[in-house]
Structures are given as C-alpha cells and as structure tokens.
Design a protein around this motif. Structure first.
Motif, mmCIF file in Angstrom:
data_model
loop_
_atom_site.group_PDB
_atom_site.id
_atom_site.type_symbol
_atom_site.label_atom_id
_atom_site.label_comp_id
_atom_site.label_asym_id
_atom_site.label_seq_id
_atom_site.Cartn_x
_atom_site.Cartn_y
_atom_site.Cartn_z
ATOM 1 N N ILE A 35 0.773 -1.206 0.023
ATOM 2 C CA ILE A 35 0.005 0.094 -0.019
ATOM 3 C C ILE A 35 1.032 1.085 0.039
ATOM 4 N N GLN A 36 0.352 2.375 -0.504
ATOM 5 C CA GLN A 36 1.099 3.551 -0.529
ATOM 6 C C GLN A 36 0.437 4.711 0.033
ATOM 7 N N GLU A 37 1.156 5.626 0.465
ATOM 8 C CA GLU A 37 0.715 6.831 1.251
ATOM 9 C C GLU A 37 -0.798 7.342 0.497
ATOM 10 N N GLY A 38 -1.552 7.774 1.001
ATOM 11 C CA GLY A 38 -2.759 8.252 0.497
ATOM 12 C C GLY A 38 -3.990 7.596 -0.131
ATOM 13 N N LYS A 39 -3.477 6.023 0.171
ATOM 14 C CA LYS A 39 -4.638 5.068 -0.179
ATOM 15 C C LYS A 39 -5.469 4.606 0.987
ATOM 16 N N ILE A 40 -6.415 4.014 0.761
ATOM 17 C CA ILE A 40 -7.299 3.401 1.957
ATOM 18 C C ILE A 40 -6.701 2.179 2.205
ATOM 19 N N CYS A 41 -6.432 1.430 3.196
ATOM 20 C CA CYS A 41 -6.287 0.229 3.491
ATOM 21 C C CYS A 41 -7.476 -0.611 3.730
ATOM 22 N N ASP A 42 -7.495 -1.780 3.145
ATOM 23 C CA ASP A 42 -8.840 -2.567 3.349
ATOM 24 C C ASP A 42 -8.675 -3.863 3.679
ATOM 25 N N GLU A 43 -7.187 -4.452 3.967
ATOM 26 C CA GLU A 43 -6.774 -5.526 3.991
ATOM 27 C C GLU A 43 -5.726 -5.932 5.063
ATOM 28 N N VAL A 44 -5.655 -7.132 5.942
ATOM 29 C CA VAL A 44 -4.713 -7.440 6.537
ATOM 30 C C VAL A 44 -3.919 -8.539 5.918
ATOM 31 N N VAL A 45 -2.511 -8.707 6.183
ATOM 32 C CA VAL A 45 -1.690 -9.544 5.738
ATOM 33 C C VAL A 45 -1.026 -10.527 6.404
ATOM 34 N N PHE A 46 -1.075 -11.635 6.425
ATOM 35 C CA PHE A 46 -0.017 -12.713 7.030
ATOM 36 C C PHE A 46 1.108 -12.768 6.471
ATOM 37 N N ILE A 47 2.256 -12.608 6.831
ATOM 38 C CA ILE A 47 3.509 -12.834 5.853
ATOM 39 C C ILE A 47 4.043 -14.400 6.092
ATOM 40 N N LYS A 48 3.844 -15.031 5.171
ATOM 41 C CA LYS A 48 4.396 -16.612 5.059
ATOM 42 C C LYS A 48 5.944 -16.324 4.779
ATOM 43 N N THR A 49 6.358 -15.623 3.787
ATOM 44 C CA THR A 49 7.800 -15.702 3.593
ATOM 45 C C THR A 49 8.108 -14.101 3.171
ATOM 46 N N GLY A 50 9.126 -13.503 3.311
ATOM 47 C CA GLY A 50 9.597 -12.284 3.116
ATOM 48 C C GLY A 50 9.714 -11.484 4.199
ATOM 49 N N ILE A 51 10.115 -10.016 3.974
ATOM 50 C CA ILE A 51 10.086 -9.042 5.050
ATOM 51 C C ILE A 51 9.431 -7.802 4.396
ATOM 52 N N LEU A 52 8.431 -7.224 5.104
ATOM 53 C CA LEU A 52 7.837 -5.939 4.621
ATOM 54 C C LEU A 52 8.411 -4.850 5.755
ATOM 55 N N ARG A 53 8.520 -3.686 5.114
ATOM 56 C CA ARG A 53 8.731 -2.522 5.858
ATOM 57 C C ARG A 53 7.714 -1.433 5.863
ATOM 58 N N SER A 54 7.333 -0.639 6.864
ATOM 59 C CA SER A 54 6.573 0.409 6.738
ATOM 60 C C SER A 54 7.312 1.658 7.096
ATOM 61 N N PHE A 55 7.034 2.701 6.184
ATOM 62 C CA PHE A 55 7.818 3.998 6.410
ATOM 63 C C PHE A 55 6.850 5.050 5.933
ATOM 64 N N TYR A 56 7.291 6.304 6.260
ATOM 65 C CA TYR A 56 6.697 7.592 5.947
ATOM 66 C C TYR A 56 7.701 8.794 5.689
ATOM 67 N N TYR A 57 7.207 9.821 5.150
ATOM 68 C CA TYR A 57 8.232 10.722 4.726
ATOM 69 C C TYR A 57 8.187 11.751 5.899
ATOM 70 N N SER A 58 9.405 12.327 6.253
ATOM 71 C CA SER A 58 9.400 13.253 7.264
ATOM 72 C C SER A 58 9.370 14.658 6.652
ATOM 73 N N ASP A 59 8.924 15.729 7.356
ATOM 74 C CA ASP A 59 8.861 16.939 7.014
ATOM 75 C C ASP A 59 9.984 17.488 5.862
ATOM 76 N N LYS A 60 10.965 16.768 5.962
ATOM 77 C CA LYS A 60 12.204 17.114 5.078
ATOM 78 C C LYS A 60 12.159 16.209 4.244
ATOM 79 N N SER A 61 11.304 15.240 3.777
ATOM 80 C CA SER A 61 11.140 14.284 2.730
ATOM 81 C C SER A 61 12.088 13.163 3.006
ATOM 82 N N GLU A 62 12.538 12.942 3.964
ATOM 83 C CA GLU A 62 13.464 11.736 4.325
ATOM 84 C C GLU A 62 12.486 10.598 4.693
ATOM 85 N N GLU A 63 12.832 9.555 4.100
ATOM 86 C CA GLU A 63 12.055 8.140 4.519
ATOM 87 C C GLU A 63 12.331 7.681 5.906
ATOM 88 N N ILE A 64 11.463 7.374 6.501
ATOM 89 C CA ILE A 64 11.593 7.124 8.123
ATOM 90 C C ILE A 64 11.018 5.773 8.257
#
Length: 190
Positions: A35-64
């Motif tokens: 999912i990307q910023e600005g979209k509405i999330c309508d699902e829950v996921v279970f991770i079988k394999t792999g790694i996911l990261r959540s991030f947002y952009y700071s007021d300096k446009s840095e990925e956090i």
C-alpha cells in the motif's frame, strides 16, 4: 494465516475453517508496494515468507522506516484499516514475499459469525497496541545498541536482508552509527 490464528486457542477448528473462502494468496516482488501513502487500507496480511517495511516521509522528505515485519506475523496500515481514512504510511516488500490476505469486509463477516471471532479481533488489536507501546518504551528507555541486539536476538536470520539505511532508520540512528555498532558487537563475539 490459519496456523497463526490457531496459536491463540480462541477459535475452534470449525471456526478456523470459516476463514477458507476469504483467503487470498498474493506475491510481492522485492521493492513492490503493498500500500502507498494516500490510499485506503482494506486488508490484513499474514507474511508467509519475506520482509515488509512500513515507512513515511518526514517534513524534510526523508524516508523514516518505523516498522519491519518478518515471516509469521500480520501487518496492515492499522490506522487506515480501522478508520477507513487514507494512510500516511507506505508498506513495501524488502524481499520477495508470499502473503495471505483477508479483506476488511470479509473479516467483518467473520466477526458477525460469533463471539470467538470478535474475541480474536480484540486479541490481535491488543497485541498490536502492546507492540507499539514496547517500541515507544524501547526508544525512550534503551540505547540503540540494546535495541539492535534485541532485534538480532529475535530476527537474526532475516536482518541481513534489510538494507543498512532502512535498519538504521528503524533503530533511529545513522547508517554510520549502525556500522560502528555492528563492528563492536561482532568483535565481542570473537
């Protein structure tokens, strides 16, 4: 996802089987977005394999990077999922990932099937709250070294798949500081 839910011993085998028609399998390639910023999330996921990261952009446009989620865990953009408002976060695959998905509308149907499903939903929400609280306390109470060591203890087999800039951001330190910590910890090990 069924085995994940089963571990809480809230649902009977029959209730767990009610999940079957609602399960969606999905694959993400490394770098794909769940999912990307600005979209509405309508699902829950279970991770079988792999790694996911959540991030947002700071007021300096840095990925956090504020969340790393590893196999055997659930993930969603919780605020958006709960409120139905657009999310402020982006969730991205750090590796190829196999996911099991359940849509919010189908989860709501399961909640209507009985109190056990409601109890499971409540339990999962409580677990997310505790994880968030632990993360906040960790930032305020422990050093970056201790937070990194704890992550190594819990997720050592996956950490090498997380790029240093994302791992450093997650730990709220610079990549240079993380490199120093890694050297210090590896020297202690020998």
């Amino acid at each position: 996802m069924k085995s994940f839910f089963q571990q809480f011993t809230i649902l009977s085998a029959t209730e767990l089987d009610q999940l079957d028609p609602f399960i969606i399998n999905k694959r993400l390639k490394k770098g794909d977005f769940l999912i990307q910023e600005g979209k509405i999330c309508d699902e829950v996921v279970f991770i079988k394999t792999g790694i996911l990261r959540s991030f947002y952009y700071s007021d300096k446009s840095e990925e956090i990077t504020y969340c790393l989620t590893f196999p055997g865990n659930v993930m969603t953009a919780f605020s958006s999922f709960i409120t139905g408002n657009p999310t402020e976060e982006t969730i991205q695959a750090l590796t190829d990932a196999e996911l099991v998905i359940i849509k919010k509308e189908n989860l709501e149907k399961l909640y209507q099937k009985g109190s056990a499903w409601l109890k499971l939903g409540k339990h999962l929400s409580e677990l997310q709250y505790i994880a968030l609280e632990n993360r906040i306390f960790g930032y305020q109470k422990y050093s970056a070294k201790k937070r990194y060591e704890e992550l190594l203890t819990k997720q050592a087999e996956f950490i090498q798949n997380v790029p240093i800039q994302y791992l450093a951001s997650y730990l709220n330190i610079t990549p240079r500081h993380l490199s120093r910590l890694r050297r210090e910890i590896s020297q202690k090990a020998f």
